[in-house]
Scaffold this motif. Structure first.
Motif, PDB file in Angstrom:
ATOM      1  N   LEU A  17       0.819  -1.212   0.000  1.00 11.38           N
ATOM      2  CA  LEU A  17       0.000   0.000   0.000  1.00 11.38           C
ATOM      3  C   LEU A  17       0.855   1.266   0.000  1.00 11.38           C
ATOM      4  O   LEU A  17       0.583   2.195  -0.769  1.00 11.38           O
ATOM      5  CB  LEU A  17      -0.962   0.001   1.187  1.00 11.38           C
ATOM      6  N   ASP A  18       1.871   1.331   0.834  1.00 19.22           N
ATOM      7  CA  ASP A  18       2.701   2.545   0.891  1.00 19.22           C
ATOM      8  C   ASP A  18       3.412   2.792  -0.436  1.00 19.22           C
ATOM      9  O   ASP A  18       3.468   3.931  -0.915  1.00 19.22           O
ATOM     10  CB  ASP A  18       3.714   2.465   2.032  1.00 19.22           C
ATOM     11  N   ALA A  19       3.940   1.736  -1.039  1.00 18.92           N
ATOM     12  CA  ALA A  19       4.618   1.882  -2.335  1.00 18.92           C
ATOM     13  C   ALA A  19       3.617   2.322  -3.399  1.00 18.92           C
ATOM     14  O   ALA A  19       3.932   3.180  -4.239  1.00 18.92           O
ATOM     15  CB  ALA A  19       5.283   0.566  -2.733  1.00 18.92           C
ATOM     16  N   PHE A  20       2.417   1.761  -3.362  1.00 18.50           N
ATOM     17  CA  PHE A  20       1.391   2.134  -4.326  1.00 18.50           C
ATOM     18  C   PHE A  20       1.026   3.608  -4.173  1.00 18.50           C
ATOM     19  O   PHE A  20       0.954   4.341  -5.158  1.00 18.50           O
ATOM     20  CB  PHE A  20       0.147   1.251  -4.150  1.00 18.50           C
ATOM     21  N   LYS A  21       0.801   4.046  -2.937  1.00 17.90           N
ATOM     22  CA  LYS A  21       0.413   5.441  -2.700  1.00 17.90           C
ATOM     23  C   LYS A  21       1.522   6.404  -3.130  1.00 17.90           C
ATOM     24  O   LYS A  21       1.247   7.473  -3.681  1.00 17.90           O
ATOM     25  CB  LYS A  21       0.051   5.663  -1.238  1.00 17.90           C
ATOM     26  N   ALA A  22       2.773   6.041  -2.902  1.00 17.67           N
ATOM     27  CA  ALA A  22       3.887   6.901  -3.307  1.00 17.67           C
ATOM     28  C   ALA A  22       3.917   7.031  -4.837  1.00 17.67           C
ATOM     29  O   ALA A  22       4.084   8.132  -5.373  1.00 17.67           O
ATOM     30  CB  ALA A  22       5.210   6.343  -2.787  1.00 17.67           C
ATOM     31  N   ALA A  23       3.721   5.924  -5.540  1.00 22.87           N
ATOM     32  CA  ALA A  23       3.695   5.965  -7.005  1.00 22.87           C
ATOM     33  C   ALA A  23       2.483   6.753  -7.496  1.00 22.87           C
ATOM     34  O   ALA A  23       2.582   7.524  -8.450  1.00 22.87           O
ATOM     35  CB  ALA A  23       3.684   4.549  -7.571  1.00 22.87           C
ATOM     36  N   ALA A  24       1.340   6.592  -6.831  1.00 23.94           N
ATOM     37  CA  ALA A  24       0.130   7.335  -7.198  1.00 23.94           C
ATOM     38  C   ALA A  24       0.355   8.835  -7.038  1.00 23.94           C
ATOM     39  O   ALA A  24      -0.055   9.625  -7.896  1.00 23.94           O
ATOM     40  CB  ALA A  24      -1.055   6.869  -6.363  1.00 23.94           C
ATOM     41  N   ASP A  25       0.995   9.238  -5.957  1.00 28.90           N
ATOM     42  CA  ASP A  25       1.304  10.657  -5.748  1.00 28.90           C
ATOM     43  C   ASP A  25       2.153  11.203  -6.893  1.00 28.90           C
ATOM     44  O   ASP A  25       1.915  12.305  -7.385  1.00 28.90           O
ATOM     45  CB  ASP A  25       2.037  10.869  -4.422  1.00 28.90           C
ATOM     46  N   ARG A  26       3.145  10.426  -7.327  1.00 29.80           N
ATOM     47  CA  ARG A  26       4.004  10.865  -8.436  1.00 29.80           C
ATOM     48  C   ARG A  26       3.209  10.954  -9.743  1.00 29.80           C
ATOM     49  O   ARG A  26       3.417  11.869 -10.540  1.00 29.80           O
ATOM     50  CB  ARG A  26       5.210   9.928  -8.582  1.00 29.80           C
ATOM     51  N   CYS A  27       2.273  10.023  -9.945  1.00 35.43           N
ATOM     52  CA  CYS A  27       1.427  10.066 -11.148  1.00 35.43           C
ATOM     53  C   CYS A  27       0.570  11.323 -11.149  1.00 35.43           C
ATOM     54  O   CYS A  27       0.456  12.009 -12.169  1.00 35.43           O
ATOM     55  CB  CYS A  27       0.542   8.833 -11.225  1.00 35.43           C
ATOM     56  N   MET A  28      -0.040  11.637 -10.011  1.00 37.34           N
ATOM     57  CA  MET A  28      -0.891  12.826  -9.936  1.00 37.34           C
ATOM     58  C   MET A  28      -0.080  14.093 -10.172  1.00 37.34           C
ATOM     59  O   MET A  28      -0.526  15.009 -10.868  1.00 37.34           O
ATOM     60  CB  MET A  28      -1.621  12.871  -8.599  1.00 37.34           C
ATOM     61  N   ALA A  29       1.133  14.144  -9.633  1.00 32.01           N
ATOM     62  CA  ALA A  29       1.999  15.305  -9.855  1.00 32.01           C
ATOM     63  C   ALA A  29       2.364  15.415 -11.338  1.00 32.01           C
ATOM     64  O   ALA A  29       2.374  16.515 -11.897  1.00 32.01           O
ATOM     65  CB  ALA A  29       3.255  15.202  -8.995  1.00 32.01           C
ATOM     66  N   SER A  30       2.648  14.290 -11.967  1.00 25.80           N
ATOM     67  CA  SER A  30       2.993  14.292 -13.391  1.00 25.80           C
ATOM     68  C   SER A  30       1.846  14.843 -14.225  1.00 25.80           C
ATOM     69  O   SER A  30       2.067  15.640 -15.146  1.00 25.80           O
ATOM     70  CB  SER A  30       3.343  12.871 -13.845  1.00 25.80           C
ATOM     71  N   VAL A  31       0.617  14.444 -13.903  1.00 23.13           N
ATOM     72  CA  VAL A  31      -0.543  14.932 -14.653  1.00 23.13           C
ATOM     73  C   VAL A  31      -0.664  16.451 -14.508  1.00 23.13           C
ATOM     74  O   VAL A  31      -0.868  17.162 -15.483  1.00 23.13           O
ATOM     75  CB  VAL A  31      -1.835  14.216 -14.191  1.00 23.13           C
ATOM     76  N   ARG A  32      -0.525  16.935 -13.282  1.00 15.98           N
ATOM     77  CA  ARG A  32      -0.641  18.387 -13.049  1.00 15.98           C
ATOM     78  C   ARG A  32       0.450  19.166 -13.777  1.00 15.98           C
ATOM     79  O   ARG A  32       0.205  20.239 -14.310  1.00 15.98           O
ATOM     80  CB  ARG A  32      -0.558  18.689 -11.546  1.00 15.98           C
ATOM     81  N   GLU A  33       1.654  18.623 -13.800  1.00 18.71           N
ATOM     82  CA  GLU A  33       2.803  19.365 -14.312  1.00 18.71           C
ATOM     83  C   GLU A  33       3.054  19.178 -15.806  1.00 18.71           C
ATOM     84  O   GLU A  33       3.627  20.056 -16.444  1.00 18.71           O
ATOM     85  CB  GLU A  33       4.060  18.937 -13.536  1.00 18.71           C
ATOM     86  N   ARG A  34       2.634  18.032 -16.380  1.00 18.04           N
ATOM     87  CA  ARG A  34       3.081  17.712 -17.734  1.00 18.04           C
ATOM     88  C   ARG A  34       1.970  17.480 -18.747  1.00 18.04           C
ATOM     89  O   ARG A  34       2.156  17.766 -19.926  1.00 18.04           O
ATOM     90  CB  ARG A  34       3.992  16.491 -17.691  1.00 18.04           C
ATOM     91  N   ASP A  35       0.852  16.900 -18.317  1.00 20.05           N
ATOM     92  CA  ASP A  35      -0.208  16.569 -19.279  1.00 20.05           C
ATOM     93  C   ASP A  35      -0.889  17.835 -19.790  1.00 20.05           C
ATOM     94  O   ASP A  35      -1.131  18.763 -19.020  1.00 20.05           O
ATOM     95  CB  ASP A  35      -1.266  15.665 -18.634  1.00 20.05           C
ATOM     96  N   THR A  36      -1.229  17.830 -21.067  1.00 21.23           N
ATOM     97  CA  THR A  36      -1.918  18.985 -21.648  1.00 21.23           C
ATOM     98  C   THR A  36      -3.348  18.684 -22.060  1.00 21.23           C
ATOM     99  O   THR A  36      -4.126  19.602 -22.299  1.00 21.23           O
ATOM    100  CB  THR A  36      -1.153  19.516 -22.880  1.00 21.23           C
ATOM    101  N   GLY A  37      -3.717  17.389 -22.144  1.00 15.50           N
ATOM    102  CA  GLY A  37      -5.054  17.037 -22.609  1.00 15.50           C
ATOM    103  C   GLY A  37      -5.832  16.164 -21.649  1.00 15.50           C
ATOM    104  O   GLY A  37      -6.823  15.543 -22.037  1.00 15.50           O
ATOM    105  N   THR A  38      -5.386  16.109 -20.391  1.00  8.63           N
ATOM    106  CA  THR A  38      -6.113  15.333 -19.387  1.00  8.63           C
ATOM    107  C   THR A  38      -7.203  16.221 -18.811  1.00  8.63           C
ATOM    108  O   THR A  38      -6.926  17.286 -18.264  1.00  8.63           O
ATOM    109  CB  THR A  38      -5.166  14.842 -18.273  1.00  8.63           C
ATOM    110  N   LEU A  39      -8.450  15.761 -18.928  1.00 11.69           N
ATOM    111  CA  LEU A  39      -9.604  16.539 -18.477  1.00 11.69           C
ATOM    112  C   LEU A  39     -10.093  16.107 -17.103  1.00 11.69           C
ATOM    113  O   LEU A  39     -10.723  16.895 -16.394  1.00 11.69           O
ATOM    114  CB  LEU A  39     -10.747  16.393 -19.491  1.00 11.69           C
ATOM    115  N   ARG A  40      -9.812  14.875 -16.738  1.00 12.80           N
ATOM    116  CA  ARG A  40     -10.230  14.348 -15.426  1.00 12.80           C
ATOM    117  C   ARG A  40      -9.230  13.285 -15.014  1.00 12.80           C
ATOM    118  O   ARG A  40      -8.821  12.450 -15.830  1.00 12.80           O
ATOM    119  CB  ARG A  40     -11.622  13.742 -15.540  1.00 12.80           C
ATOM    120  N   TYR A  41      -8.872  13.290 -13.721  1.00 13.56           N
ATOM    121  CA  TYR A  41      -7.918  12.319 -13.200  1.00 13.56           C
ATOM    122  C   TYR A  41      -8.148  12.211 -11.699  1.00 13.56           C
ATOM    123  O   TYR A  41      -7.502  12.878 -10.901  1.00 13.56           O
ATOM    124  CB  TYR A  41      -6.495  12.783 -13.529  1.00 13.56           C
TER     125      TYR A  41
END
Length: 112
Positions: A17-41
């Motif tokens: 669970l902790d490893a999953f949550k850490a990876a999920a946090d990085r995914c959410m940060a990536s979407v905020r910082e890099r994605d240009t066409g993500t409408l919902r996440y």
């Protein structure tokens, strides 16, 4: 219909669970910082935190391809901690289907 919706369902492995949550946090940060066409996440856990469902929407197939590319090693970290089932709703491009074939998404096309 160009927009694509995705439901990604993760079943978190015991002790991961902790490893999953850490990876999920990085995914959410990536979407905020890099994605240009993500409408919902949006990420949701069940009460036991053994299952996580991600509800996603993308402008089009190119936006989803960009998202997959941006996730990079974070996706590998998620898959190391959980099993994944993906449902994709819409009309994905052949390029997107080819790029995601290894994830074996179930595809649902619009009713006409």
């Amino acid at each position: 219909m160009n927009e694509l919706q995705v439901t990604a369902r993760f079943r978190v492995r015991q002790g991961q669970l902790d490893a999953f949550k850490a990876a999920a946090d990085r995914c959410m940060a990536s979407v905020r910082e890099r994605d240009t066409g993500t409408l919902r996440y949006d990420w949701f856990f069940n009460a036991e935190q053994t299952e996580c469902v991600v509800r996603e929407m993308y402008r089009d197939s190119d936006a989803l391809l960009e998202h997959v590319a941006n996730l990079g090693e974070n996706m590998g970290a998620l898959l190391a901690a959980a099993d994944l089932d993906i449902e994709l709703f819409g009309e994905p491009s052949s390029q997107l289907l080819e790029a995601t074939a290894g994830l074996a998404p179930r595809i649902y096309t619009p009713f006409r």
